[in-house]
Design a protein around this motif. Structure first.
Motif, PDB file in Angstrom:
ATOM      1  N   UNK A  85       0.810  -1.220   0.000  1.00 15.88           N
ATOM      2  CA  UNK A  85       0.000   0.000   0.000  1.00 15.88           C
ATOM      3  C   UNK A  85       0.842   1.268   0.000  1.00 15.88           C
ATOM      4  N   UNK A  86       2.171   1.130   0.071  1.00 16.76           N
ATOM      5  CA  UNK A  86       3.044   2.278   0.304  1.00 16.76           C
ATOM      6  C   UNK A  86       3.636   2.805  -1.003  1.00 16.76           C
ATOM      7  N   UNK A  87       3.639   4.136  -1.236  1.00 16.36           N
ATOM      8  CA  UNK A  87       3.086   5.174  -0.366  1.00 16.36           C
ATOM      9  C   UNK A  87       1.726   5.718  -0.806  1.00 16.36           C
ATOM     10  N   UNK A  88       1.335   5.507  -2.075  1.00 16.73           N
ATOM     11  CA  UNK A  88       0.198   6.245  -2.613  1.00 16.73           C
ATOM     12  C   UNK A  88      -1.161   5.684  -2.223  1.00 16.73           C
ATOM     13  N   UNK A  89      -1.229   4.408  -1.892  1.00 13.86           N
ATOM     14  CA  UNK A  89      -2.543   3.797  -1.619  1.00 13.86           C
ATOM     15  C   UNK A  89      -2.937   3.982  -0.164  1.00 13.86           C
ATOM     16  N   UNK A  90      -2.026   3.722   0.749  1.00 16.49           N
ATOM     17  CA  UNK A  90      -2.205   3.943   2.190  1.00 16.49           C
ATOM     18  C   UNK A  90      -3.057   2.864   2.856  1.00 16.49           C
ATOM     19  N   UNK A  91      -2.987   2.769   4.189  1.00 16.22           N
ATOM     20  CA  UNK A  91      -3.805   1.797   4.927  1.00 16.22           C
ATOM     21  C   UNK A  91      -5.300   2.113   4.930  1.00 16.22           C
ATOM     22  N   UNK A  92      -5.712   3.210   4.323  1.00 16.89           N
ATOM     23  CA  UNK A  92      -7.150   3.520   4.273  1.00 16.89           C
ATOM     24  C   UNK A  92      -7.937   2.417   3.585  1.00 16.89           C
ATOM     25  N   UNK A  93      -7.270   1.643   2.709  1.00 16.46           N
ATOM     26  CA  UNK A  93      -7.995   0.589   1.985  1.00 16.46           C
ATOM     27  C   UNK A  93      -8.476  -0.502   2.926  1.00 16.46           C
ATOM     28  N   UNK A  94      -7.774  -0.716   4.048  1.00 16.75           N
ATOM     29  CA  UNK A  94      -8.257  -1.692   5.033  1.00 16.75           C
ATOM     30  C   UNK A  94      -9.628  -1.272   5.558  1.00 16.75           C
ATOM     31  N   UNK A  95      -9.731   0.011   5.874  1.00 16.26           N
ATOM     32  CA  UNK A  95     -10.974   0.532   6.448  1.00 16.26           C
ATOM     33  C   UNK A  95     -12.117   0.477   5.433  1.00 16.26           C
ATOM     34  N   UNK A  96     -11.794   0.731   4.172  1.00 17.96           N
ATOM     35  CA  UNK A  96     -12.805   0.633   3.122  1.00 17.96           C
ATOM     36  C   UNK A  96     -13.339  -0.794   3.029  1.00 17.96           C
ATOM     37  N   UNK A  97     -12.436  -1.766   3.104  1.00 14.90           N
ATOM     38  CA  UNK A  97     -12.841  -3.164   3.020  1.00 14.90           C
ATOM     39  C   UNK A  97     -13.707  -3.569   4.204  1.00 14.90           C
ATOM     40  N   UNK A  98     -13.261  -3.205   5.398  1.00 10.55           N
ATOM     41  CA  UNK A  98     -14.026  -3.574   6.586  1.00 10.55           C
ATOM     42  C   UNK A  98     -15.383  -2.879   6.623  1.00 10.55           C
ATOM     43  N   UNK A  99     -15.433  -1.670   6.096  1.00  9.00           N
ATOM     44  CA  UNK A  99     -16.718  -0.959   6.038  1.00  9.00           C
ATOM     45  C   UNK A  99     -17.719  -1.713   5.168  1.00  9.00           C
ATOM     46  N   UNK A 100     -17.200  -2.391   4.144  1.00 12.99           N
ATOM     47  CA  UNK A 100     -18.057  -3.165   3.248  1.00 12.99           C
ATOM     48  C   UNK A 100     -18.187  -4.628   3.680  1.00 12.99           C
ATOM     49  N   UNK A 101     -17.575  -4.968   4.813  1.00 13.92           N
ATOM     50  CA  UNK A 101     -17.681  -6.333   5.323  1.00 13.92           C
ATOM     51  C   UNK A 101     -16.846  -7.351   4.577  1.00 13.92           C
ATOM     52  N   UNK A 102     -15.760  -6.893   3.942  1.00  8.17           N
ATOM     53  CA  UNK A 102     -14.893  -7.789   3.171  1.00  8.17           C
ATOM     54  C   UNK A 102     -13.576  -7.993   3.929  1.00  8.17           C
ATOM     55  N   UNK A 103     -13.146  -9.234   4.155  1.00  2.00           N
ATOM     56  CA  UNK A 103     -11.911  -9.485   4.903  1.00  2.00           C
ATOM     57  C   UNK A 103     -10.668  -9.060   4.130  1.00  2.00           C
ATOM     58  N   UNK A 104      -9.609  -8.761   4.880  1.00  2.00           N
ATOM     59  CA  UNK A 104      -8.362  -8.255   4.313  1.00  2.00           C
ATOM     60  C   UNK A 104      -7.208  -9.201   4.619  1.00  2.00           C
ATOM     61  N   UNK A 105      -6.462  -9.542   3.575  1.00  2.00           N
ATOM     62  CA  UNK A 105      -5.211 -10.281   3.698  1.00  2.00           C
ATOM     63  C   UNK A 105      -4.089  -9.342   3.263  1.00  2.00           C
ATOM     64  N   UNK A 106      -3.027  -9.262   4.050  1.00  2.34           N
ATOM     65  CA  UNK A 106      -1.892  -8.387   3.734  1.00  2.34           C
ATOM     66  C   UNK A 106      -0.610  -9.202   3.647  1.00  2.34           C
ATOM     67  N   UNK A 107       0.018  -9.205   2.472  1.00  2.00           N
ATOM     68  CA  UNK A 107       1.345  -9.823   2.345  1.00  2.00           C
ATOM     69  C   UNK A 107       2.395  -8.838   2.832  1.00  2.00           C
ATOM     70  N   UNK A 108       3.355  -9.332   3.582  1.00  2.34           N
ATOM     71  CA  UNK A 108       4.432  -8.481   4.100  1.00  2.34           C
ATOM     72  C   UNK A 108       5.736  -8.941   3.464  1.00  2.34           C
ATOM     73  N   UNK A 109       6.141  -8.230   2.409  1.00  2.56           N
ATOM     74  CA  UNK A 109       7.328  -8.594   1.650  1.00  2.56           C
ATOM     75  C   UNK A 109       8.555  -7.793   2.069  1.00  2.56           C
ATOM     76  N   UNK A 110       8.353  -6.867   3.012  1.00  2.00           N
ATOM     77  CA  UNK A 110       9.472  -6.159   3.638  1.00  2.00           C
ATOM     78  C   UNK A 110       9.052  -5.843   5.072  1.00  2.00           C
ATOM     79  N   UNK A 111       9.800  -4.957   5.747  1.00  2.00           N
ATOM     80  CA  UNK A 111       9.521  -4.658   7.159  1.00  2.00           C
ATOM     81  C   UNK A 111       8.975  -3.239   7.330  1.00  2.00           C
ATOM     82  N   UNK A 112       8.189  -2.770   6.343  1.00  2.00           N
ATOM     83  CA  UNK A 112       7.720  -1.382   6.348  1.00  2.00           C
ATOM     84  C   UNK A 112       6.874  -1.042   7.566  1.00  2.00           C
ATOM     85  N   UNK A 113       6.141  -1.974   8.135  1.00  2.00           N
ATOM     86  CA  UNK A 113       5.312  -1.683   9.302  1.00  2.00           C
ATOM     87  C   UNK A 113       6.142  -1.512  10.567  1.00  2.00           C
ATOM     88  N   UNK A 114       7.426  -1.860  10.496  1.00  2.00           N
ATOM     89  CA  UNK A 114       8.289  -1.834  11.670  1.00  2.00           C
ATOM     90  C   UNK A 114       9.442  -0.855  11.547  1.00  2.00           C
TER      91      UNK A 114
END
Length: 392
Positions: A85-114
């Motif tokens: 999601x970095x940088x242009x998409x952002x974590x806002x997409x998680x909230x959009x999915x949950x608002x619509x009741x759709x589950x989210x899977x996130x692949x972590x291919x680097x350590x950007x969250x840390x």
């Protein structure tokens, strides 16, 4: 199943982009329906934002939020898979999915969250200064992302904001780590252990086993410090019995590699090569050298070598240390130690029977763990589990 794949592509496509593209192709080949939302960090796209707009969008993109909600409704999406999601998409997409009741899977291919630069690597060596820091401020002090304190500050603000909001805990149903090593680091940093599963990358189509009769060693990858190019070249200066070395790739250390080829005729730089040619080179190589100095989250080139039946001489660090079994599918050396790498290469050359045994084991390792069919089954199990799980 209807999957919405979300990915912020890099300006220069790398291993992360290739791995996510392979997953998309795999899913389509099995009859799954894959929709896309993608952004690209190309120069023209980035120029459309001023500094404030780019900083704001990195933390929360209202545009991405709306796009994802619209796509969910339009295509009746079952699950969202966020590759990056970095940088242009952002974590806002998680909230959009949950608002619509759709589950989210996130692949972590680097350590950007840390870690602000996503690598746990600074000034030529592993750095964990930000690990365990709620606000990863050391990254700003050291200007870790693009050698720029301002953009590092923006990345740090994104990480901190979503820790405060508990985004990683509440808005993501499942994280995918590529190795047990990466999973352990994520847990150490505070991500929810029960939400992190391990699913490695894969190689498809199967390139078939090579013969290993080329009489040379091979390096494939980015020509950069974190990849251990300095260690590789140092080792080749110390070999007791010089073996030809072919280097494939581009990167900031290109001039250094070119100078090495001028001093040592047994080192050859081939530049960037198409995958078909890389596979040919891998199949005929005595072994692949993987001298990385950072915490690789996986090591795709290693399993490509395994697919060709080529053993890997790897640094004993990060996920690559997990992938390579010493004297079974390859050999290991102390990370950052050119002399130790040289000794392992000399040992391999002096034991041709062991090299042949490792070739057979490497190919078997690929067939057992890293084929498309096995990966499809793991990926679909992850999707089905989050779809069937009660919403938070």
């Amino acid at each position: 199943m209807r999957i919405l794949m979300i990915h912020n592509l890099y300006q220069i496509r790398g291993g992360e982009d290739e791995s996510s593209a392979a997953e998309e192709k795999l899913l389509r080949s099995r009859g799954e329906i894959v929709e896309f939302y993608q952004e690209t960090n190309d120069e023209e796209r980035m120029k459309t934002f001023n500094s404030f707009q780019l900083a704001s969008r990195t933390i929360w993109s209202g545009e991405s939020y709306k796009i994802v909600r619209d796509k969910i409704r339009q295509h009746k999406i079952d699950v969202i898979h966020v590759q990056n999601f970095f940088p242009l998409i952002s974590p806002s997409v998680y909230y959009a999915a949950q608002r619509e009741g759709v589950p989210v899977v996130q692949s972590l291919r680097n350590y950007r969250l840390l870690c602000p630069n996503g690598l746990f690597f600074r000034q030529g060596q592993v750095c964990e200064d930000c690990l365990g820091q709620f606000i990863p401020y050391p990254g700003i002090v050291h200007a870790c992302y693009r050698d720029n304190r301002l953009v590092t500050g923006v990345t740090t603000a994104m990480i901190t904001t979503h820790r405060l909001l508990q985004t990683w805990h509440k808005q993501v149903n499942q994280f995918i780590a590529l190795s047990q090593f990466a999973r352990n680091k994520l847990i150490e940093a505070g991500l929810p252990e029960e939400k992190i599963v391990v699913k490695p990358n894969f190689v498809s189509p199967d390139p078939g086993q090579g013969q290993g009769k080329g009489g040379y060693a091979l390096y494939v990858g980015r020509l950069s410090v974190e990849k251990g190019l300095d260690v590789l070249l140092e080792a080749w200066e110390k070999l007791a019995h010089p073996v030809p070395l072919k280097i494939v790739g581009e990167g900031p250390l290109k001039d250094w590699v070119v100078r090495a080829t001028e001093r040592f005729p047994h080192i050859e730089w081939l530049g960037k090569q198409p995958l078909t040619e890389v596979y040919k080179l891998m199949g005929e190589a005595l072994f692949l050298v993987f001298p990385s100095k950072w915490y690789e989250t996986f090591g795709r080139v290693a399993i490509e070598a395994f697919a060709k039946g080529t053993p890997v001489v790897a640094s004993d660090i990060g996920a690559i240390a997990e992938l390579v079994r010493d004297q079974v599918t390859g050999l290991k050396f102390r990370p950052g130690d050119g002399a130790d790498l040289a000794s392992q290469v000399d040992y391999a050359i002096a034991h041709p029977q062991l090299l042949q045994q490792m070739r057979n084991h490497a190919r078997a390792e690929f067939l057992q763990k890293y084929t498309a069919e096995q990966n499809y089954e793991k990926l679909m199990t992850i999707y089905l589990n989050v779809v069937r799980r009660p919403a938070p």
